[in-house]
Design a protein around this motif. Sequence first.
Motif, PDB file in Angstrom:
ATOM      1  N   ILE A  10      -4.728   8.003  -4.889  1.00  0.00           N
ATOM      2  CA  ILE A  10      -4.925   6.863  -3.976  1.00  0.00           C
ATOM      3  C   ILE A  10      -6.383   6.427  -4.024  1.00  0.00           C
ATOM      4  CG2 ILE A  10      -4.749   6.090  -1.591  1.00  0.00           C
ATOM      5  CD1 ILE A  10      -2.908   8.506  -1.089  1.00  0.00           C
ATOM      6  N   GLU A  49     -16.620  -2.811   1.121  1.00  0.00           N
ATOM      7  CA  GLU A  49     -15.905  -4.073   0.902  1.00  0.00           C
ATOM      8  C   GLU A  49     -16.568  -5.194   1.706  1.00  0.00           C
ATOM      9  OE1 GLU A  49     -13.326  -5.714  -1.320  1.00  0.00           O
ATOM     10  OE2 GLU A  49     -13.964  -3.660  -1.616  1.00  0.00           O
ATOM     11  N   SER A  50     -17.155  -4.861   2.862  1.00  0.00           N
ATOM     12  CA  SER A  50     -17.732  -5.897   3.718  1.00  0.00           C
ATOM     13  C   SER A  50     -19.001  -6.475   3.108  1.00  0.00           C
ATOM     14  CB  SER A  50     -18.024  -5.331   5.103  1.00  0.00           C
ATOM     15  OG  SER A  50     -18.972  -4.299   4.986  1.00  0.00           O
ATOM     16  N   LEU A  51     -19.572  -5.787   2.105  1.00  0.00           N
ATOM     17  CA  LEU A  51     -20.786  -6.307   1.464  1.00  0.00           C
ATOM     18  C   LEU A  51     -20.460  -7.185   0.268  1.00  0.00           C
ATOM     19  CD1 LEU A  51     -23.190  -3.244   1.454  1.00  0.00           C
ATOM     20  CD2 LEU A  51     -23.275  -5.267   2.879  1.00  0.00           C
ATOM     21  N   ARG A  52     -19.164  -7.228  -0.119  1.00  0.00           N
ATOM     22  CA  ARG A  52     -18.812  -7.982  -1.314  1.00  0.00           C
ATOM     23  C   ARG A  52     -19.178  -9.455  -1.145  1.00  0.00           C
ATOM     24  NH1 ARG A  52     -16.333  -6.446  -5.519  1.00  0.00           N
ATOM     25  NH2 ARG A  52     -15.629  -4.539  -4.529  1.00  0.00           N
ATOM     26  N   GLY A  53     -19.836 -10.010  -2.169  1.00  0.00           N
ATOM     27  CA  GLY A  53     -20.244 -11.405  -2.096  1.00  0.00           C
ATOM     28  C   GLY A  53     -21.536 -11.605  -1.327  1.00  0.00           C
ATOM     29  N   ARG A  54     -22.080 -10.514  -0.746  1.00  0.00           N
ATOM     30  CA  ARG A  54     -23.294 -10.680   0.032  1.00  0.00           C
ATOM     31  C   ARG A  54     -24.385  -9.710  -0.388  1.00  0.00           C
ATOM     32  NH1 ARG A  54     -22.287 -10.702   6.188  1.00  0.00           N
ATOM     33  NH2 ARG A  54     -21.537  -8.605   5.761  1.00  0.00           N
ATOM     34  N   VAL A  79       0.860  -1.182   0.000  1.00  0.00           N
ATOM     35  CA  VAL A  79       0.000   0.000   0.000  1.00  0.00           C
ATOM     36  C   VAL A  79       0.895   1.230   0.000  1.00  0.00           C
ATOM     37  CG1 VAL A  79      -1.869   1.212   1.141  1.00  0.00           C
ATOM     38  CG2 VAL A  79      -1.703  -1.252   1.328  1.00  0.00           C
ATOM     39  N   PHE A 131      -8.171   2.913  -5.337  1.00  0.00           N
ATOM     40  CA  PHE A 131      -8.983   2.061  -4.470  1.00  0.00           C
ATOM     41  C   PHE A 131     -10.375   1.858  -5.058  1.00  0.00           C
ATOM     42  CE2 PHE A 131      -5.765   2.367  -1.223  1.00  0.00           C
ATOM     43  CZ  PHE A 131      -5.943   1.209  -0.491  1.00  0.00           C
ATOM     44  N   LEU A 175     -14.373   1.825   1.187  1.00  0.00           N
ATOM     45  CA  LEU A 175     -13.691   0.780   1.957  1.00  0.00           C
ATOM     46  C   LEU A 175     -14.687  -0.015   2.782  1.00  0.00           C
ATOM     47  CD1 LEU A 175     -10.641   2.883   3.061  1.00  0.00           C
ATOM     48  CD2 LEU A 175     -10.645   1.018   1.423  1.00  0.00           C
ATOM     49  N   ALA A 176     -15.665   0.694   3.368  1.00  0.00           N
ATOM     50  CA  ALA A 176     -16.647  -0.009   4.196  1.00  0.00           C
ATOM     51  C   ALA A 176     -17.502  -0.934   3.341  1.00  0.00           C
ATOM     52  CB  ALA A 176     -17.514   1.001   4.936  1.00  0.00           C
ATOM     53  N   PHE A 181     -14.147   7.852   0.129  1.00  0.00           N
ATOM     54  CA  PHE A 181     -13.105   6.878   0.436  1.00  0.00           C
ATOM     55  C   PHE A 181     -13.554   5.940   1.565  1.00  0.00           C
ATOM     56  CE2 PHE A 181      -8.196   6.660   0.362  1.00  0.00           C
ATOM     57  CZ  PHE A 181      -8.279   5.309   0.199  1.00  0.00           C
ATOM     58  N   VAL A 182     -14.065   6.540   2.649  1.00  0.00           N
ATOM     59  CA  VAL A 182     -14.449   5.719   3.790  1.00  0.00           C
ATOM     60  C   VAL A 182     -15.581   4.768   3.398  1.00  0.00           C
ATOM     61  CG1 VAL A 182     -15.399   5.771   6.115  1.00  0.00           C
ATOM     62  CG2 VAL A 182     -13.646   7.412   5.463  1.00  0.00           C
ATOM     63  N   GLY A 187     -13.278  12.425   0.901  1.00  0.00           N
ATOM     64  CA  GLY A 187     -13.092  11.716   2.163  1.00  0.00           C
ATOM     65  C   GLY A 187     -14.269  10.812   2.470  1.00  0.00           C
ATOM     66  N   PHE A 188     -15.491  11.349   2.325  1.00  0.00           N
ATOM     67  CA  PHE A 188     -16.688  10.516   2.525  1.00  0.00           C
ATOM     68  C   PHE A 188     -16.646   9.319   1.581  1.00  0.00           C
ATOM     69  CE2 PHE A 188     -19.138  14.439   4.079  1.00  0.00           C
ATOM     70  CZ  PHE A 188     -19.061  14.037   5.386  1.00  0.00           C
TER      71      PHE A 188
END
Lengths: 306, 363
Positions: B281, B337-342, B83, B285, B334-335, B330-331, B327-328
Amino acid sequence: MSAQAWLDVLIAVIGGAVRVGTPFLFVSLGECLTEKAGRINLGLEGVLVLSAMSGFGAAWLSDSVWIGVLCAGLAGAALALVHGVACSLPRVNDVAVGIGIMLLGTGLAFHLGKPLMEPQAPQIPSLALGGWSNSAAVQAALRINVLFPLGVALAALLQWGFANTRWGLLVRMVGDSADAARALGTSVNGVRIAATVAGGFIAGLGGASLSLYYPGSWNEGLSSGQGLIAVALVIFARWSPLRCLAAALLFGGAGAIGPALQSVGVGGAYYLFNALPYALTLLILVLSCSPTRSARGAPLELGVSR
Amino acid sequence: MAGSRNWQPTAEAFALPLLSLAGALVLFGIFVALGGRDPVAVWRLLFVGAFGDAFSWQNTLQRSAPLMLTALCVALPARAGLVIIGGEGALVLGGLAMAGLPYLFTPPAGWIGTLLLLAGAAAAGACWIALAGWLRVWRGVNETISSLLLAYIAIAVFKQLVEGPLRDPASLNKPSTLPLAESLRIGSIGSYDVHWGLVWGICLCVAAAFWLGFSVHGFATRVAGGNPRAARLMGLPTGRLVVTACALGGACAGLAGGIEVAAVHTNANAALIAGFGYTGILVSFVARHQPLAVIPVAILFGGFGAAGSLLQRRLGLPDAAVQVLLGFAFVLILASESLRGRLFTLPAPLRRRTSIAAVAGAR
């Protein structure tokens, strides 16, 4: 340069170590607490800038420096809460979220801080410890931010607390083995969020020290990486709060060399002297890291100590 | 059953970033509404300022060119498992090399000279980011921290040289280097107000995609990034692959700096430090470090940057307003990502619970 001039530089650097080192101290203590719980928060750079702005704004509006200091801490805690909650979601990387918090914190601070460039806010009072000396340089060097003794006490308290209190052991257990913590019925994410928020509050006090003591005003170049240096300091301090204190003083001194030399007329390489802390941080990282073993004292759950 | 779900990863790859961006726009709207401004007007201006007419398109594309290159500076090391967030430093050094090399020798006039200088800019950026990668391989120094520290050092070197030995005596209140010779500058494409840097950016993104997707070296790099242990067991030189990926990424960011100097500023001055490295960056992402996806995402974020100045002029919002939006975004990205696959199976736990209840009820 005469011997007297060198002496003045030395005294100014020692005084500057405390003055410049205070924000480093608070941010590294905050990061130390966060990392002990097993997460790295690179966003403390954003926390530092946002809390410096909030503290300055609150002190200016309320005309009370202590309300400013409190608001700085609360703003830091609020931003850290975003980090803590976002990292608790599954498969979210704490380093990446830290970069996001860094961007968000500086963006919010620059946006909301636009009207704060002009005004003057009340300043944090100082302790005059140099009254015994006749030399003006010594007196100036020993005029100390009252937040600094607070930071020293906090470092000692954290050092003692990590070893001797239920809370300290809980944080360290979560940081060293999430599985063990879960087996004991502890909420790993709960402890980590609490540690991150508390760390954000502590780092916010560092922001207050920037905007309300030294340099004592708000502008967009106020921090420029000091929060990040403090994160690196924790690695150098091997996750010990008291060693964080020593490291913060060392870096404060390095940061004070540029202005001290300038004050006696050596101003040739102004920008390079100001970049000294970054170079020193890098050097210390190179010396204290190793590719084959994780750093001594590192919390085992921590990604950064790979 | 599994076959019928093959569309889901692809759909998620589009839906998650789009949902996150929409969420960021909503949050940004609430934020400006709290500041007493009309969020609908802000959203409209964001769109108009970015993609409303030919003028804003030119502005958008102008800004997206360096973003593509600085995003590659994040994406390529990321595929090797690192990174890197110090692209700004490589960009600044690239710009410095572009403007500074003519002090050392007289480059041949015309495009050969430009290419020569751009090569110098790329080399400067490559060395800087490769240093961060090498420190990681050699000493295990965290590359995220070291690359950002290196960026601060690069900016200090830049300011020192531009305000010191390289300073053009004619530049009074805005210290800058001597302007680049007319024949060495990069011009615009046809009659449009977009310079050739955009073509460089697109071509390098495509080239990076080919390198990662179709070359043995690129494949080895992805293996080293995806599973370093497996890569070492296969006998791959992981250290060298990592440093090479960093050098390639740094070369792209250095090139971005060189192109900015040759096409926009014509000399090196503090205006070059405009945060393209940091926005890069975010672009990388959002594009999930896929070079081809970097192109549209860079255009989108270039658009936000272009709209920023319109927000400033029309509504009096501070110039950092766009940074808040980023900024909003970006956060949330990244968050998400937890829904990926679901994302498409979210109601499943509810279904299961009801069926368990039904079984219990039948018993």
